[in-house]
Design a protein around this motif. Sequence first.
Motif, PDB file in Angstrom:
ATOM      1  N   ALA A  71       0.830  -1.206   0.000  1.00 45.87           N
ATOM      2  CA  ALA A  71       0.000   0.000   0.000  1.00 45.87           C
ATOM      3  C   ALA A  71       0.864   1.255   0.000  1.00 45.87           C
ATOM      4  O   ALA A  71       0.577   2.217  -0.730  1.00 45.87           O
ATOM      5  N   ASN A  72       1.943   1.245   0.797  1.00 47.08           N
ATOM      6  CA  ASN A  72       2.819   2.416   0.858  1.00 47.08           C
ATOM      7  C   ASN A  72       3.526   2.662  -0.469  1.00 47.08           C
ATOM      8  O   ASN A  72       3.622   3.805  -0.930  1.00 47.08           O
ATOM      9  N   MET A  73       4.038   1.593  -1.090  1.00 40.96           N
ATOM     10  CA  MET A  73       4.730   1.774  -2.376  1.00 40.96           C
ATOM     11  C   MET A  73       3.776   2.291  -3.440  1.00 40.96           C
ATOM     12  O   MET A  73       4.137   3.174  -4.222  1.00 40.96           O
ATOM     13  N   ALA A  74       2.565   1.740  -3.471  1.00 37.02           N
ATOM     14  CA  ALA A  74       1.588   2.183  -4.474  1.00 37.02           C
ATOM     15  C   ALA A  74       1.198   3.638  -4.251  1.00 37.02           C
ATOM     16  O   ALA A  74       1.029   4.400  -5.206  1.00 37.02           O
ATOM     17  N   ALA A  75       1.065   4.040  -2.982  1.00 40.26           N
ATOM     18  CA  ALA A  75       0.615   5.399  -2.671  1.00 40.26           C
ATOM     19  C   ALA A  75       1.709   6.440  -2.858  1.00 40.26           C
ATOM     20  O   ALA A  75       1.446   7.533  -3.369  1.00 40.26           O
ATOM     21  N   THR A  76       2.937   6.114  -2.442  1.00 39.84           N
ATOM     22  CA  THR A  76       4.011   7.118  -2.476  1.00 39.84           C
ATOM     23  C   THR A  76       4.915   7.004  -3.694  1.00 39.84           C
ATOM     24  O   THR A  76       5.572   7.973  -4.054  1.00 39.84           O
ATOM     25  N   GLY A  77       4.975   5.806  -4.277  1.00 41.94           N
ATOM     26  CA  GLY A  77       5.885   5.599  -5.403  1.00 41.94           C
ATOM     27  C   GLY A  77       7.340   5.567  -4.987  1.00 41.94           C
ATOM     28  O   GLY A  77       8.225   5.738  -5.830  1.00 41.94           O
ATOM     29  N   GLN A  78       7.600   5.311  -3.696  1.00 42.14           N
ATOM     30  CA  GLN A  78       8.981   5.321  -3.201  1.00 42.14           C
ATOM     31  C   GLN A  78       9.247   4.124  -2.301  1.00 42.14           C
ATOM     32  O   GLN A  78       8.347   3.627  -1.617  1.00 42.14           O
ATOM     33  N   VAL A  79      10.526   3.699  -2.286  1.00 43.16           N
ATOM     34  CA  VAL A  79      10.972   2.640  -1.388  1.00 43.16           C
ATOM     35  C   VAL A  79      12.471   2.804  -1.167  1.00 43.16           C
ATOM     36  O   VAL A  79      13.171   3.357  -2.021  1.00 43.16           O
ATOM     37  N   ARG A  80      12.916   2.364  -0.017  1.00 38.81           N
ATOM     38  CA  ARG A  80      14.345   2.238   0.266  1.00 38.81           C
ATOM     39  C   ARG A  80      14.607   0.763   0.514  1.00 38.81           C
ATOM     40  O   ARG A  80      13.847   0.102   1.222  1.00 38.81           O
ATOM     41  N   LEU A  81      15.682   0.278  -0.084  1.00 40.87           N
ATOM     42  CA  LEU A  81      16.037  -1.128   0.009  1.00 40.87           C
ATOM     43  C   LEU A  81      17.435  -1.269   0.582  1.00 40.87           C
ATOM     44  O   LEU A  81      18.279  -0.392   0.395  1.00 40.87           O
TER      45      LEU A  81
END
Length: 159
Positions: A71-81
């Motif tokens: 849900a967070n990736m879809a909403a913000t379009g951001q991720v840290r790996l």
Amino acid sequence: MTGNEQAVVGGGGPRSRVARKENALRRLAEDGDVWAATADATGVPCLVPLAFWWDGEAIWLSTRPTNPTGANMAATGQVRLALGTTRDVVQIEGTVRAYTAEELPDGVGDAFAAKDGWDPRTSDGRYDFYRVTLEVLRAYGTVPELAGRTLMRDGKWLV
């Protein structure tokens, strides 16, 4: 411990930026899981391990769209790996595009399943896929490698 980790831990001096890039690319190709950090609109963080597949240009993840990470990736379009160990870190900041299983480009689902032995498309419940475009990549071991740890910026290799 891998040879690269031993070099970092054993005090053989800092690795070159080229060696760190090679190690990051090896980890992207060979590691099984990645730590994924996201946040919701209010800033509540979420950190989970996910299986991934590196296609040579982007990282593909899969999780349920109703899970906080999806849900967070879809909403913000951001991720840290993050890949590696605390003495052999690869940190990635990326932009995300979500895909349903039906929207996947040809070959992605099969390649993802072949790498990990798990096929989200055949699991109970809905799993979406998330294509992560690398924007920033940092790779370092210990304090002597902090200088020059940024190896990619704005999606372009600096090394």
